[in-house]
Design an enzyme around this catalytic site. Structure first.
Site, PDB file in Angstrom:
ATOM      1  N   GLU A 164       3.707   7.037  -3.089  1.00  0.00           N
ATOM      2  CA  GLU A 164       2.730   7.977  -2.969  1.00  0.00           C
ATOM      3  C   GLU A 164       2.962   9.482  -3.066  1.00  0.00           C
ATOM      4  OE1 GLU A 164       0.231   6.169   0.539  1.00  0.00           O
ATOM      5  OE2 GLU A 164       2.029   6.970   1.198  1.00  0.00           O
TER       6      GLU A 164
HETATM    7  C1  ACM Z   1       3.804   2.990   1.880  1.00  0.00           C
HETATM    8  O1  ACM Z   1       3.247   2.121   2.559  1.00  0.00           O
HETATM    9  N1  ACM Z   1       3.463   4.296   1.412  1.00  0.00           N
HETATM   10  C2  ACM Z   1       5.049   2.424   1.237  1.00  0.00           C
END
Ligand code: ACM
Length: 543
Positions: free
Chosen positions: A339
Site C-alpha cells: 500500500e
Molecule cells: C495489508 O493488509 N496491507 C498487507
C-alpha cells in the site's frame, strides 16, 4: 469438565477416522480427544487411560528434551499442584517420557513426533526438540481442559487422564504463522507472551510482529532514537503509545523460542511510515516532519526516493535493518512493501530495491507483502506474502508469482479468509463485540470460510512446492487489549493452524463437522485458561 455426548455420535465420530480420528470416546464414552490441528494419524488403543498423578515425573532423554519438559511442566505444575520433577532414567507407568533420538519422528521431520499413551505411561518421541515440543502440545490437548487453569484448584472429576492412543504426526508446511499488529495499538510484553502460549497450543511456529506503521514505531533503534522518542507516542484513536526496548524484545524472542516459535519482525517500508517520518525531518522529501498520525487511513506516507535524501534514507535503511536483524535469531526479516500509494511506480521500485538490498545485507531472507513482487531486482529467495482474496487473483497473482520466478516462495494470507480482524458474521454485540473488527475483505468471515480454503489453489503456478506456508494476520485498528485480540483470533486461528499443519484432505474437502467438534473441545481449554473467544454459532460448544 467433559460432557457426555451420545454414544452414537461418539462412535460415528470415531468411524470418521479418515487420517485423523480426533473425536473418540474414552472408557466412559465421554468425548475426550479434540486435537487441533488434526494429526496425521490418531489410533485409539485398547487399553486403560494414562493417569498423571502426584507421583508422575517427566523422564527425559536426548538433546533438548529437558528444556521441553520444563516448559510443559511449568504449566502442568500450576494446574495440577503436582511436583512433576524432570529426571533422567527408566520411566514408570505414572511417568511421561520425553525422548529425542534419531528415527523417532515420521520421515524424520524436525517438527514431527509420535505419542503413545495408556496405563503403562505416556511416551512422546521426536528426532528434534521442536518435534518433541509439538508432541507436548498434543498431550496438553489430550489432558482434561483444567490443565490450562492458572492455579491448582479444582482438579477435574476422574483425575488427570489421557486416553490410550497412538499418534504419529508431522506438519504439512514449514511456515505456520500469525501476525500481530502492535503498531496501530501497542501491546505490552506480557500480552504478547500470553498470545505466544495460546498460539503454541495450535502448533504454530511463527509470530510475525508488525512493529511499525503510520501510527507508531514500536522497536527501540539505538542509532535512530527518535523513532521511539517521538514515533512511539501515538496509536489509533489517541489510545497512547508504547514500544519495546531491546531487552523487552529479546524477552519475547526468547519466550517464543522456548516454544519453538520464530519471531518475524516487520518494518513496514517504504509506505506506512508516518511515525518514522514524524521523528526525522531528513527522511522527508520536503525536509519537514509531518505531525503524528492517529487515524486509520492507509497509503499516504512514504520514504523519499529523491537523490537529495539518498544519504539519510540509505543510512536509515542500513541501520534499522541491521539493529533489528541483530535482535533476530530467525532467518526472516519482513520489510513490508504494501500500500505504498503516494509514490510513483518508478520511485516505489527504486525504494523497494534499496530496502530489500539493505535487508539482504543483514544476512536475513527478506519477506515482503505481494506488492513487492513488482520489483524484478529482489534478492534471490525473497519470500512473498499474498494478501489479496481467494478470488479474484488478477495483478496480485502476477506479483506473487514474481517471487517464485526470482527464486523465492510464498506465504498465503488471503484476506477474505485468513485476516483475523475481519468481523465475525453475526457482528456480535456482546461486551467485546460490535465495535471490533473491519469488513473490507468481502465482508465478515465465518469459521467455515476460515477453514475451507486451500493454500495451493489460489495463485496459479504457486502450488505445494512454492507455498512456504500460511499466516493469519491480525490488524489492530479496532483492538486495544489482549482480550480483544483473543476474541478476534479464536476460534478462527485454529482453522488456519489446521490448514498449515494437517495433511491436505485426499479429496480436497475438509470436514467442518469434525473440525467444529474439535473446536468445541478446544473451547473447554480456552475456558479453563481464561482465553477469550467468540462462541461461533454451529460449533457444539460444551457447557
Ligand atoms: C495489508 O493488509 N496491507 C498487507
Amino acid at each position: 469438565m467433559f460432557v457426555r455426548i451420545p454414544a452414537l455420535l461418539a462412535i460415528a465420530a470415531a468411524i470418521m477416522t479418515v487420517a485423523s480420528a480426533c473425536t473418540s470416546p474414552d472408557e466412559n464414552g465421554d468425548a475426550v480427544t479434540g486435537i487441533i490441528p488434526a494429526p496425521i494419524s490418531y489410533e485409539p488403543r485398547d487399553a486403560a487411560p494414562f493417569r498423571l498423578t502426584a507421583e508422575s515425573r517427566l523422564v527425559v532423554a536426548g538433546s533438548g528434551a529437558a528444556g521441553v519438559a520444563e516448559t510443559f511442566a511449568e504449566q502442568a505444575r500450576r494446574a495440577t499442584g503436582f511436583e512433576l520433577p524432570v529426571v533422567e532414567g527408566m520411566p514408570a507407568a505414572s511417568d511421561v517420557s520425553l525422548v529425542v533420538a534419531d528415527g523417532e519422528a515420521p520421515d524424520g521431520a524436525a517438527e514431527g513426533y509420535t505419542l503413545e499413551s495408556g496405563a503403562d505411561g505416556v511416551r512422546i518421541a521426536a528426532d528434534a526438540a521442536a518435534g518433541l515440543f509439538r508432541g507436548t502440545q498434543t498431550l496438553r490437548q489430550l489432558l482434561p481442559a483444567a490443565i490450562e487453569q492458572t492455579d491448582a484448584a479444582p482438579a477435574p472429576e476422574g483425575g488427570w487422564t489421557v486416553p490410550a492412543a497412538s499418534v504419529a504426526d508431522a506438519p504439512r508446511f514449514a511456515y505456520r504463522g500469525t501476525m500481530l499488529d502492535v503498531a496501530r495499538h501497542f501491546f505490552p510484553v506480557e500480552d504478547v507472551l500470553a498470545y505466544v502460549d495460546e498460539i503454541a497450543s495450535m502448533k504454530l511456529n511463527v509470530l510475525h510482529l508488525h512493529l511499525t506503521d503510520d501510527q507508531g514505531w514500536r522497536i527501540e533503534i539505538e542509532s535512530w532514537p527518535e523513532l521511539t522518542g517521538i514515533g512511539a507516542a501515538t496509536s489509533v484513536g489517541g489510545d497512547g503509545g508504547g514500544f519495546y526496548t531491546k531487552d523487552d524484545y529479546r524477552r519475547i524472542v526468547e519466550y517464543a523460542a522456548e516454544r519453538f516459535i520464530t519471531v518475524v519482525p516487520e518494518l513496514d517500508l517504504p509506505g506506512h511510515t508516518n511515525a518514522a517520518l514524524s521523528a526525522y525531518p531528513e527522511l522527508n522529501c520536503d525536509g519537514v516532519a509531518p505531525t503524528p498520525y492517529e487515524g486509520t487511513e492507509v497509503g499516504f506516507s512514504s520514504l523519499c526516493a529523491s537523490p537529495d535524501r539518498a544519504e539519510a534514507t540509505d543510512r536509515f535503511l542500513a541501520e534499522v535493518t541491521r539493529e533489528v536483524a541483530e535482535l533476530t535469531p530467525g532467518p526472516w526479516l519482513h520489510l513490508g512493501g504494501d500500500e505504498s500509494l503516494s509514490t510513483s511506480q518508478a520511485d516505489y521500485l527504486d525504494l523497494v530495491r534499496r530496502i530489500a538490498a539493505a535487508g539482504a545485507a543483514t544476512g536475513k531472507t527478506v519477506i515482503g507483502w505481494h506488492e513487492m513482487g513488482a520489483s524484478r531486482e529482489l534478492p534471490a529467495g525473497t519470500v512473498g506474502q499474498y494478501w489479496s482474496f481467494v478470488e479474484p487473483k488478477g495483478t496480485a497473482a502476477e506479483l506473487t508469482r514474481s517471487f517464485v520466478e526470482q527464486g523465492g516462495r510464498v506465504i498465503m494470507s488471503p484476506a477474505d479468509v485468513a485476516y483475523l480482524d475481519m468481523k465475525y458474521v453475526d457482528d456480535p454485540q456482546g461486551p467485546l463485540g460490535g465495535r471490533l473488527g473491519l469488513d473490507w475483505a468481502k465482508g465478515p468471515t465465518t469459521l467455515d470460510e476460515a477453514y475451507l480454503w486451500e493454500p495451493t489453489s489460489i495463485v496459479p503456478g504457486v502450488g505445494e512446492a512454492e507455498v512456504l506456508g500460511v499466516e493469519a494476520p491480525l490488524w489492530t485498528e479496532t483492538l486495544g487489549s489482549l482480550a480483544e485480540v483473543e476474541f478476534m483470533a479464536f476460534p478462527r486461528l485454529a482453522a488456519v493452524a489446521e490448514i498449515g499443519w494437517s495433511p491436505a484432505a485426499p479429496d480436497g474437502r475438509r470436514d467442518t463437522d469434525d473440525f467444529f467438534g474439535r473446536v468445541a473441545a478446544l473451547g473447554e481449554h480456552w475456558d479453563a485458561g481464561g482465553t477469550v473467544y467468540y462462541p461461533v454459532r454451529g460449533v457444539p460448544w460444551r457447557e
